[in-house]
Design a protein around this motif. Sequence first.
Motif, PDB file in Angstrom:
ATOM      1  N   ASP A 189     -20.343-106.327 -64.090  1.00  0.00           N
ATOM      2  CA  ASP A 189     -21.292-106.713 -63.049  1.00  0.00           C
ATOM      3  C   ASP A 189     -21.541-105.507 -62.141  1.00  0.00           C
ATOM      4  OD1 ASP A 189     -22.751-107.868 -61.004  1.00  0.00           O
ATOM      5  OD2 ASP A 189     -21.021-108.870 -60.101  1.00  0.00           O
ATOM      6  N   ILE A 190     -22.716-104.917 -62.242  1.00  0.00           N
ATOM      7  CA  ILE A 190     -23.067-103.776 -61.398  1.00  0.00           C
ATOM      8  C   ILE A 190     -23.717-104.313 -60.126  1.00  0.00           C
ATOM      9  CG2 ILE A 190     -24.252-101.569 -61.236  1.00  0.00           C
ATOM     10  CD1 ILE A 190     -22.261-101.580 -63.489  1.00  0.00           C
ATOM     11  N   ALA A 191     -22.966-104.283 -59.028  1.00  0.00           N
ATOM     12  CA  ALA A 191     -23.471-104.836 -57.767  1.00  0.00           C
ATOM     13  C   ALA A 191     -24.570-103.981 -57.165  1.00  0.00           C
ATOM     14  CB  ALA A 191     -22.321-104.976 -56.769  1.00  0.00           C
ATOM     15  N   ALA A 192     -24.517-102.663 -57.385  1.00  0.00           N
ATOM     16  CA  ALA A 192     -25.549-101.760 -56.874  1.00  0.00           C
ATOM     17  C   ALA A 192     -25.431-100.421 -57.570  1.00  0.00           C
ATOM     18  CB  ALA A 192     -25.435-101.582 -55.359  1.00  0.00           C
ATOM     19  N   VAL A 193     -26.557 -99.728 -57.643  1.00  0.00           N
ATOM     20  CA  VAL A 193     -26.612 -98.364 -58.179  1.00  0.00           C
ATOM     21  C   VAL A 193     -27.061 -97.445 -57.055  1.00  0.00           C
ATOM     22  CG1 VAL A 193     -27.741 -96.814 -59.807  1.00  0.00           C
ATOM     23  CG2 VAL A 193     -27.088 -99.126 -60.532  1.00  0.00           C
ATOM     24  N   VAL A 194     -26.234 -96.470 -56.737  1.00  0.00           N
ATOM     25  CA  VAL A 194     -26.546 -95.504 -55.682  1.00  0.00           C
ATOM     26  C   VAL A 194     -27.041 -94.225 -56.329  1.00  0.00           C
ATOM     27  CG1 VAL A 194     -25.674 -94.289 -53.655  1.00  0.00           C
ATOM     28  CG2 VAL A 194     -24.672 -96.493 -54.317  1.00  0.00           C
ATOM     29  N   THR A 195     -28.172 -93.718 -55.868  1.00  0.00           N
ATOM     30  CA  THR A 195     -28.739 -92.503 -56.446  1.00  0.00           C
ATOM     31  C   THR A 195     -29.488 -91.725 -55.373  1.00  0.00           C
ATOM     32  OG1 THR A 195     -30.036 -91.657 -58.322  1.00  0.00           O
ATOM     33  CG2 THR A 195     -30.927 -93.570 -57.150  1.00  0.00           C
ATOM     34  N   ARG A 196     -29.804 -90.496 -55.680  1.00  0.00           N
ATOM     35  CA  ARG A 196     -30.520 -89.656 -54.716  1.00  0.00           C
ATOM     36  C   ARG A 196     -31.963 -90.132 -54.579  1.00  0.00           C
ATOM     37  NH1 ARG A 196     -27.542 -85.709 -51.976  1.00  0.00           N
ATOM     38  NH2 ARG A 196     -29.229 -84.198 -52.205  1.00  0.00           N
ATOM     39  N   PRO A 197     -32.602 -89.847 -53.434  1.00  0.00           N
ATOM     40  CA  PRO A 197     -33.993 -90.275 -53.231  1.00  0.00           C
ATOM     41  C   PRO A 197     -34.953 -89.596 -54.210  1.00  0.00           C
ATOM     42  CG  PRO A 197     -32.943 -89.683 -51.147  1.00  0.00           C
ATOM     43  CD  PRO A 197     -32.021 -89.226 -52.232  1.00  0.00           C
ATOM     44  N   ASP A 198     -36.147 -90.178 -54.335  1.00  0.00           N
ATOM     45  CA  ASP A 198     -37.191 -89.592 -55.177  1.00  0.00           C
ATOM     46  C   ASP A 198     -37.423 -88.143 -54.763  1.00  0.00           C
ATOM     47  OD1 ASP A 198     -37.249 -92.193 -55.954  1.00  0.00           O
ATOM     48  OD2 ASP A 198     -39.346 -92.567 -55.405  1.00  0.00           O
ATOM     49  N   ALA A 199     -37.672 -87.287 -55.752  1.00  0.00           N
ATOM     50  CA  ALA A 199     -37.848 -85.857 -55.480  1.00  0.00           C
ATOM     51  C   ALA A 199     -39.148 -85.361 -56.096  1.00  0.00           C
ATOM     52  CB  ALA A 199     -36.671 -85.074 -56.050  1.00  0.00           C
ATOM     53  N   PRO A 200     -39.790 -84.354 -55.488  1.00  0.00           N
ATOM     54  CA  PRO A 200     -41.028 -83.799 -56.046  1.00  0.00           C
ATOM     55  C   PRO A 200     -40.740 -82.982 -57.302  1.00  0.00           C
ATOM     56  CG  PRO A 200     -40.365 -82.583 -54.089  1.00  0.00           C
ATOM     57  CD  PRO A 200     -39.427 -83.734 -54.203  1.00  0.00           C
ATOM     58  N   LEU A 201     -41.466 -83.281 -58.378  1.00  0.00           N
ATOM     59  CA  LEU A 201     -41.264 -82.588 -59.639  1.00  0.00           C
ATOM     60  C   LEU A 201     -42.579 -82.038 -60.172  1.00  0.00           C
ATOM     61  CD1 LEU A 201     -38.823 -84.983 -61.553  1.00  0.00           C
ATOM     62  CD2 LEU A 201     -38.245 -82.952 -60.217  1.00  0.00           C
ATOM     63  N   GLY A 202     -42.474 -80.982 -60.985  1.00  0.00           N
ATOM     64  CA  GLY A 202     -43.648 -80.421 -61.638  1.00  0.00           C
ATOM     65  C   GLY A 202     -44.496 -79.582 -60.709  1.00  0.00           C
ATOM     66  N   ARG A 203     -45.529 -78.996 -61.280  1.00  0.00           N
ATOM     67  CA  ARG A 203     -46.412 -78.125 -60.500  1.00  0.00           C
ATOM     68  C   ARG A 203     -47.136 -78.876 -59.405  1.00  0.00           C
ATOM     69  NH1 ARG A 203     -49.382 -73.993 -64.808  1.00  0.00           N
ATOM     70  NH2 ARG A 203     -47.472 -72.932 -65.527  1.00  0.00           N
ATOM     71  N   ARG A 204     -47.395 -80.151 -59.639  1.00  0.00           N
ATOM     72  CA  ARG A 204     -48.106 -80.943 -58.634  1.00  0.00           C
ATOM     73  C   ARG A 204     -47.165 -81.586 -57.631  1.00  0.00           C
ATOM     74  NH1 ARG A 204     -52.994 -84.039 -61.967  1.00  0.00           N
ATOM     75  NH2 ARG A 204     -53.939 -82.145 -62.841  1.00  0.00           N
ATOM     76  N   ARG A 205     -45.847 -81.359 -57.818  1.00  0.00           N
ATOM     77  CA  ARG A 205     -44.836 -81.856 -56.876  1.00  0.00           C
ATOM     78  C   ARG A 205     -44.970 -83.356 -56.643  1.00  0.00           C
ATOM     79  NH1 ARG A 205     -41.095 -78.730 -57.246  1.00  0.00           N
ATOM     80  NH2 ARG A 205     -40.289 -79.011 -55.133  1.00  0.00           N
ATOM     81  N   VAL A 206     -45.061 -84.098 -57.725  1.00  0.00           N
ATOM     82  CA  VAL A 206     -45.190 -85.554 -57.656  1.00  0.00           C
ATOM     83  C   VAL A 206     -43.819 -86.172 -57.386  1.00  0.00           C
ATOM     84  CG1 VAL A 206     -45.839 -87.628 -58.918  1.00  0.00           C
ATOM     85  CG2 VAL A 206     -47.143 -85.506 -59.232  1.00  0.00           C
ATOM     86  N   LEU A 207     -43.742 -87.038 -56.373  1.00  0.00           N
ATOM     87  CA  LEU A 207     -42.486 -87.713 -56.074  1.00  0.00           C
ATOM     88  C   LEU A 207     -42.068 -88.574 -57.261  1.00  0.00           C
ATOM     89  CD1 LEU A 207     -42.652 -88.851 -52.340  1.00  0.00           C
ATOM     90  CD2 LEU A 207     -41.083 -87.190 -53.373  1.00  0.00           C
ATOM     91  N   THR A 208     -40.858 -88.320 -57.766  1.00  0.00           N
ATOM     92  CA  THR A 208     -40.405 -88.977 -58.990  1.00  0.00           C
ATOM     93  C   THR A 208     -38.998 -89.531 -58.791  1.00  0.00           C
ATOM     94  OG1 THR A 208     -41.704 -87.379 -60.268  1.00  0.00           O
ATOM     95  CG2 THR A 208     -40.035 -88.658 -61.467  1.00  0.00           C
ATOM     96  N   ALA A 209     -38.791 -90.765 -59.216  1.00  0.00           N
ATOM     97  CA  ALA A 209     -37.464 -91.376 -59.133  1.00  0.00           C
ATOM     98  C   ALA A 209     -36.497 -90.660 -60.063  1.00  0.00           C
ATOM     99  CB  ALA A 209     -37.543 -92.851 -59.492  1.00  0.00           C
TER     100      ALA A 209
END
Length: 306
Positions: free
Chosen positions: A24-44
């Motif tokens: 039972d995974i009660a929650a998943v903790v991860t870093r915030p969305d970050a800008p990726l690629g040449r267009r710096r698109v916010l990506t999970a």
Amino acid sequence: MRLVFAGTPAAAVPTLRRLAASHDIAAVVTRPDAPLGRRRVLTASPVAQAAEELGLPIIKAARLDDAVTAEITALEVDLGVIVAYGGLVREPLLSAPRAGWINLHFSLLPAWRGAAPVQRALIAGDAVLGASVFQLVAELDAGDVFATRAVDVPETATAGEALEALASEGAGLTADVVSSIADGTALAVPQEGEPTFAAKLTLADGLLDWSQPLDAVFARFRGVTPEPGAHTTVAGQPLKVLEAAPAPEAESLAPGRLRGTKTALHIGTGTTPLAVTRVQPAGKGAMNAVDWWRGLRGGDELVAGA
């Protein structure tokens, strides 16, 4: 068991999927969305994407501060599992789960404690890589070890390829440890031997020194590929080296000297040349190394790193 999972990159995803299938995974903790690629698109993050696919609650946090600590503590989990989250777990969060936290680390501890174990191991020329699951403590990667597994990777594998293999093996290793903690049979032993440390890589770590022997040049190429990336300069212009392999049978070249063949661009080292097959010039996309070389003026007169 009721778990909280913390992780961010693709290397953490196999473990998340493996644990979600049995616990039972009660929650998943991860870093915030970050800008990726040449267009710096916010990506999970890859972990966030996998958690969403699995229908798991997600906590996005750049650091595990008081607010995140309170949120995780309220979940009343049995165990925390962390795989390359990218932040420190401190008290009181460290003691919040009933059985504390375990960490999947991609080295055979106490070798290569720190942020870049696979990369530093390859740069150092280590012949054996591996994964360890240990009890998380306040000191960096110093807790007692539940299990380790050595993993054979091809001699030409880059850090990205090696990490993919280790992530797959580590998922099973972690799942076994979680099961043993659940049934009360888990046994952790203190780390033995002198630790080595794996500092986070910077762009400077990717600079290839052509005066070094081929083994050292290729080891660094493997260790910094794909991130932060191997690079050099030619005629004062930066050049990324994306794909390369030893060329022991090639005609000898002075360190840094370039020579094109039908299939590869050879660059001299302190011993035998390195065969480069794919590059990325500044401001351009990835391309065949021989095609790039043919477009240069100077040909064999050019020197990499100068």
